[in-house]
Scaffold this motif. Structure first.
Motif, mmCIF file in Angstrom:
data_model
loop_
_atom_site.group_PDB
_atom_site.id
_atom_site.type_symbol
_atom_site.label_atom_id
_atom_site.label_comp_id
_atom_site.label_asym_id
_atom_site.label_seq_id
_atom_site.Cartn_x
_atom_site.Cartn_y
_atom_site.Cartn_z
ATOM 1 N N ALA A 47 6.464 -9.166 12.294
ATOM 2 C CA ALA A 47 6.957 -8.402 11.136
ATOM 3 C C ALA A 47 8.466 -8.520 10.985
ATOM 4 N N GLY A 50 9.360 -10.835 8.304
ATOM 5 C CA GLY A 50 8.989 -10.486 6.934
ATOM 6 C C GLY A 50 7.646 -9.785 6.916
ATOM 7 N N PRO A 51 7.169 -9.442 5.733
ATOM 8 C CA PRO A 51 5.921 -8.667 5.625
ATOM 9 C C PRO A 51 4.736 -9.356 6.317
ATOM 10 N N ASN A 130 6.115 -3.772 6.658
ATOM 11 C CA ASN A 130 7.413 -4.296 6.223
ATOM 12 C C ASN A 130 8.151 -4.891 7.425
ATOM 13 N N SER A 131 9.367 -5.358 7.211
ATOM 14 C CA SER A 131 10.105 -6.036 8.282
ATOM 15 C C SER A 131 10.532 -5.093 9.404
ATOM 16 N N GLU A 134 6.828 -1.028 9.778
ATOM 17 C CA GLU A 134 6.246 0.210 9.262
ATOM 18 C C GLU A 134 5.234 -0.100 8.167
ATOM 19 N N ALA A 136 3.780 -0.290 4.767
ATOM 20 C CA ALA A 136 4.266 -0.277 3.389
ATOM 21 C C ALA A 136 3.111 -0.028 2.417
ATOM 22 N N TRP A 137 1.953 -0.577 2.705
ATOM 23 C CA TRP A 137 0.786 -0.452 1.834
ATOM 24 C C TRP A 137 -0.471 -0.365 2.697
ATOM 25 N N ARG A 151 1.529 -6.951 -3.599
ATOM 26 C CA ARG A 151 1.973 -6.015 -2.566
ATOM 27 C C ARG A 151 2.889 -6.700 -1.557
ATOM 28 N N THR A 155 7.144 -6.030 -0.762
ATOM 29 C CA THR A 155 7.407 -5.464 0.554
ATOM 30 C C THR A 155 8.582 -6.186 1.189
ATOM 31 N N ARG A 156 9.520 -5.446 1.675
ATOM 32 C CA ARG A 156 10.693 -6.017 2.361
ATOM 33 C C ARG A 156 10.764 -5.549 3.778
#
Length: 156
Positions: A47, A50-51, A130-131, A134, A136-137, A151, A155-156
């Motif tokens: 992660a 990136g996502p 996310n990076s 955590e 995100a979706w 999605r 996501t960052r």
């Protein structure tokens, strides 16, 4: 008709939130293990690049048969890790994936220990990290490749 669609949307959203209630949003348990191909994976480290799409699925799950082709396509150009929940031993899961011509990195979870630790109650469940590692979706049930791509893109 509009009332029916509105009620269906509210019920679907409520059901999704209920099914996701046990998924931790920040302090996720480690998702570290050996993929079916023998490589080691650490989702938190992945992660950082990136996502990451984390897909909890099962060979016995009818909805997974609809979602898995999209996940396999996304795995070609995105960070994807999947968890095969209570689907048999390593060989059984590998043969199942080969029979469907699906190729995505997968950790076998024959006893469901990883899935329980992550609070997964239904299949399929897709979590995008996310990076920072955590959530995100989160989505469960059927979804589209395009919805997942959007999605991931946001996501960052």
């Amino acid at each position: 008709m509009l009332t029916f669609l509105l009620m269906a949307g509210v019920l679907t959203t409520a059901m999704g939130l209920y099914q996701q209630r046990d998924i931790p949003r920040q302090q996720l348990p480690p998702l570290v293990g050996e993929l079916l191909d023998g490589r080691r994976i650490d989702v938190a480290k992945l992660a950082e690049e990136g996502p990451v799409l984390v897909y909890f699925w099962a060979t016995w799950c009818a909805y997974c048969r609809l979602v898995s082709p999209a996940v396999a396509d996304l795995a070609l150009s995105n960070r994807v890790v999947t968890v095969a929940m209570q689907s048999g031993d390593r060989t059984t899961v590998q043969q199942y994936l080969s029979s469907k011509d699906w190729s995505f990195p997968s950790i076998n979870d024959p006893a469901g220990n990883l899935s329980r630790a992550w609070g997964i109650r239904v299949t399929p469940t897709i979590i995008i990290l996310n990076s920072a590692g955590e959530v995100a979706w989160v989505t469960s049930g059927t979804t589209s490749k395009w919805g997942l791509q959007l999605r991931l893109a946001f996501t960052r």
